[in-house]
Write an enzyme that holds these catalytic residues in place. Structure first.
Site, PDB file in Angstrom:
ATOM      1  N   HIS A  11      30.397  48.553 -33.508  1.00 23.02           N
ATOM      2  CA  HIS A  11      30.234  48.339 -34.989  1.00 23.02           C
ATOM      3  C   HIS A  11      29.002  48.134 -35.443  1.00 23.02           C
ATOM      4  O   HIS A  11      28.315  47.747 -34.624  1.00 23.02           O
ATOM      5  CB  HIS A  11      31.559  47.277 -35.516  1.00 23.02           C
ATOM      6  CG  HIS A  11      31.036  45.933 -35.101  1.00 23.02           C
ATOM      7  ND1 HIS A  11      31.107  45.307 -33.596  1.00 23.02           N
ATOM      8  CD2 HIS A  11      30.273  44.945 -35.768  1.00 23.02           C
ATOM      9  CE1 HIS A  11      30.466  44.133 -33.554  1.00 23.02           C
ATOM     10  NE2 HIS A  11      30.096  43.690 -34.776  1.00 23.02           N
ATOM     11  N   ASN A  13      33.641  33.533 -33.086  1.00 23.64           N
ATOM     12  CA  ASN A  13      34.516  34.209 -32.394  1.00 23.64           C
ATOM     13  C   ASN A  13      34.660  33.737 -30.966  1.00 23.64           C
ATOM     14  O   ASN A  13      33.958  33.404 -30.137  1.00 23.64           O
ATOM     15  CB  ASN A  13      33.927  35.538 -32.159  1.00 23.64           C
ATOM     16  CG  ASN A  13      33.720  36.451 -33.328  1.00 23.64           C
ATOM     17  OD1 ASN A  13      34.403  36.284 -34.362  1.00 23.64           O
ATOM     18  ND2 ASN A  13      32.867  37.536 -33.400  1.00 23.64           N
ATOM     19  N   TYR A  64      35.260  37.617 -45.511  1.00 21.86           N
ATOM     20  CA  TYR A  64      35.208  38.964 -46.048  1.00 21.86           C
ATOM     21  C   TYR A  64      36.599  39.689 -45.594  1.00 21.86           C
ATOM     22  O   TYR A  64      36.997  39.299 -44.512  1.00 21.86           O
ATOM     23  CB  TYR A  64      34.054  39.659 -45.798  1.00 21.86           C
ATOM     24  CG  TYR A  64      33.707  40.158 -44.650  1.00 21.86           C
ATOM     25  CD1 TYR A  64      34.036  41.324 -44.160  1.00 21.86           C
ATOM     26  CD2 TYR A  64      32.830  39.159 -43.686  1.00 21.86           C
ATOM     27  CE1 TYR A  64      33.631  41.679 -42.740  1.00 21.86           C
ATOM     28  CE2 TYR A  64      32.752  39.539 -42.317  1.00 21.86           C
ATOM     29  CZ  TYR A  64      33.170  40.752 -41.813  1.00 21.86           C
ATOM     30  OH  TYR A  64      32.885  41.407 -40.741  1.00 21.86           O
ATOM     31  N   ARG A 115      34.897  32.957 -23.692  1.00 23.19           N
ATOM     32  CA  ARG A 115      33.404  33.045 -24.195  1.00 23.19           C
ATOM     33  C   ARG A 115      33.722  32.895 -25.769  1.00 23.19           C
ATOM     34  O   ARG A 115      34.540  33.485 -26.541  1.00 23.19           O
ATOM     35  CB  ARG A 115      32.774  34.430 -23.662  1.00 23.19           C
ATOM     36  CG  ARG A 115      31.202  34.532 -24.378  1.00 23.19           C
ATOM     37  CD  ARG A 115      30.958  35.710 -25.160  1.00 23.19           C
ATOM     38  NE  ARG A 115      29.620  35.734 -25.608  1.00 23.19           N
ATOM     39  CZ  ARG A 115      29.142  36.640 -26.347  1.00 23.19           C
ATOM     40  NH1 ARG A 115      30.035  37.441 -26.930  1.00 23.19           N
ATOM     41  NH2 ARG A 115      27.973  36.635 -26.954  1.00 23.19           N
ATOM     42  N   TYR A 152      36.990  34.531 -27.505  1.00 26.32           N
ATOM     43  CA  TYR A 152      37.303  35.583 -26.573  1.00 26.32           C
ATOM     44  C   TYR A 152      37.913  35.001 -25.706  1.00 26.32           C
ATOM     45  O   TYR A 152      37.500  33.964 -24.915  1.00 26.32           O
ATOM     46  CB  TYR A 152      36.229  36.485 -26.203  1.00 26.32           C
ATOM     47  CG  TYR A 152      35.666  37.324 -27.349  1.00 26.32           C
ATOM     48  CD1 TYR A 152      36.047  38.407 -27.919  1.00 26.32           C
ATOM     49  CD2 TYR A 152      34.335  36.774 -27.764  1.00 26.32           C
ATOM     50  CE1 TYR A 152      35.354  38.962 -28.706  1.00 26.32           C
ATOM     51  CE2 TYR A 152      33.723  37.360 -28.823  1.00 26.32           C
ATOM     52  CZ  TYR A 152      34.193  38.629 -29.462  1.00 26.32           C
ATOM     53  OH  TYR A 152      33.507  39.224 -30.261  1.00 26.32           O
TER      54      TYR A 152
END
EC number: 1.14.11.53
Length: 358
Positions: free
Chosen positions: A170, A159, A105, A243, A161
């Site tokens: 958020h 994700n 998105y 991570r 990191y």
């Protein structure tokens, strides 16, 4: 000469180390401040209780299983570096890379119209399908342990990191994703914080309303208050080692979706062959050098784009106050004048959203 920092954790530590007077002042508050803090404690405890009620956490994956999945994540990173994924599958930022599978998105600078609730799903086929190993090694285990029902997941995001990276406060777009929100953590332990306020220049992160330790191999499920009524984030000081988290969600059937003609990119995967495909599907890279103040920020602060989804249009003459945008939507009934909706020459109301770009 100003000091340089390798990541946000060092800068956060230096703020407290270099300002001992301010620290002492905070340790010796006035009587009025003490009274205000005492009065707010029951409210904070009640909010923490609400957050806790919407969290389910279970340890499902053994160290050996984690290692096997982590090897697969490394393969995803390698394939992305070689440009083997479709354009909108990979989103790069300093200290954080995102890989969208199944559904992707738009957000931030990708939006045609900026503001909360403007996120749109890409047309079908614009991101790669969910890898088989995600279904076999992750989703199947969750179904077997009745964490999610069969066929629930159609969107998987990885994700990745680096130390000192983070994601600002958020709320996952409610008009895009159903609940619950499921995440599985790998490579190292970390923490998920709820209700934090992010401030930049200088970088500061407030104390969370609720602090949730997240261990390697653990599954975290958010629903109810924890998913919809309070923000969550990952602070830079909580990412001490690399991570990765696999986020599993289901998109709503009525979620708005971009039309093919509205995409900024004009390529069509089914028409690409050989060298043409390799040329267009090159890795996406940030063109800006990593900045300690901006390294972890997405193209638009998620606290702005997500939390203000309930904001109301305000008259042109009303101005934004000094209140932070963080948690604005949760208290919009109390501070309806914290945001101003100003138009251009025609005086039409337009939502005002604080923008931060790479």
């Amino acid at each position: 000469m100003s000091a340089t920092y390798t990541d946000l954790r060092e800068k956060l530590q230096s703020l407290y180390r270099d300002s001992p007077k301010e620290v002492r002042k905070r340790k010796q508050p006035t009587s009025d401040t003490e009274e205000e803090e005492a009065a707010s404690e029951p409210e904070e405890e009640e909010e923490a209780r609400k957050v806790r009620s919407g969290i389910r956490q279970v340890r499902l994956f053994s160290p050996d299983e984690c290692a096997r999945i982590e090897a697969k994540i490394d393969e995803v990173v390698s394939r992305a570096e070689k440009g083997l994924y479709r354009e909108h599958t990979v989103d790069r930022a300093p200290l954080r890379n995102k890989y969208f599978f199944g559904e992707g998105y738009t957000y931030g600078a990708q939006l045609q119209r900026r503001g909360p609730g403007q996120e749109r799903l890409y047309p079908k086929g614009e991101v790669d399908e969910i890898p088989a190993w995600v279904n076999e090694l992750v989703i199947r285990r969750l179904v077997e342990h009745r964490v999610i029902p069969e066929g629930f997941v159609n969107s998987a995001v990885i994700n990745d990191y680096q130390p000192g990276g983070c994601i600002v406060s958020h709320v996952d777009p409610i008009h895009i994703f159903e609940r619950p929100i499921v995440s599985v953590s790998f490579f190292s332990d970390s923490a998920l914080c709820f209700g934090c306020k992010f401030q930049f220049k200088p970088i500061r992160v407030s104390e969370p309303v609720f602090f949730l330790p997240v261990q390697r191999g653990s599954v975290t499920v958010l629903s109810g208050y924890a998913a919809d009524e309070i923000t969550h984030c990952i602070r830079p000081q909580d990412i001490k080692e690399r991570r990765a988290v696999v986020i599993l969600r289901k998109t709503r059937t009525e979620a708005p979706r971009l039309e093919m003609k509205s995409l900024s990119s004009s390529y069509q995967p089914e028409r690409l062959q050989g060298s043409n495909r390799q040329h267009i599907l090159k890795p996406k890279r940030s063109h800006r050098k990593a900045d300690p103040d901006a390294a972890h920020r997405p193209r638009i602060l998620e606290m702005d784009k997500e939390e203000n989804r309930r904001s109301v249009l305000l008259p042109k003459q009303r101005r934004r106050s000094h209140f932070s945008s963080e948690n604005y939507w949760r208290r919009s009934h109390d501070y309806v004048d914290t945001y101003t909706e100003t138009g251009e020459d025609d005086g039409s109301p337009v939502r005002k959203v604080k923008m931060r770009r790479h």
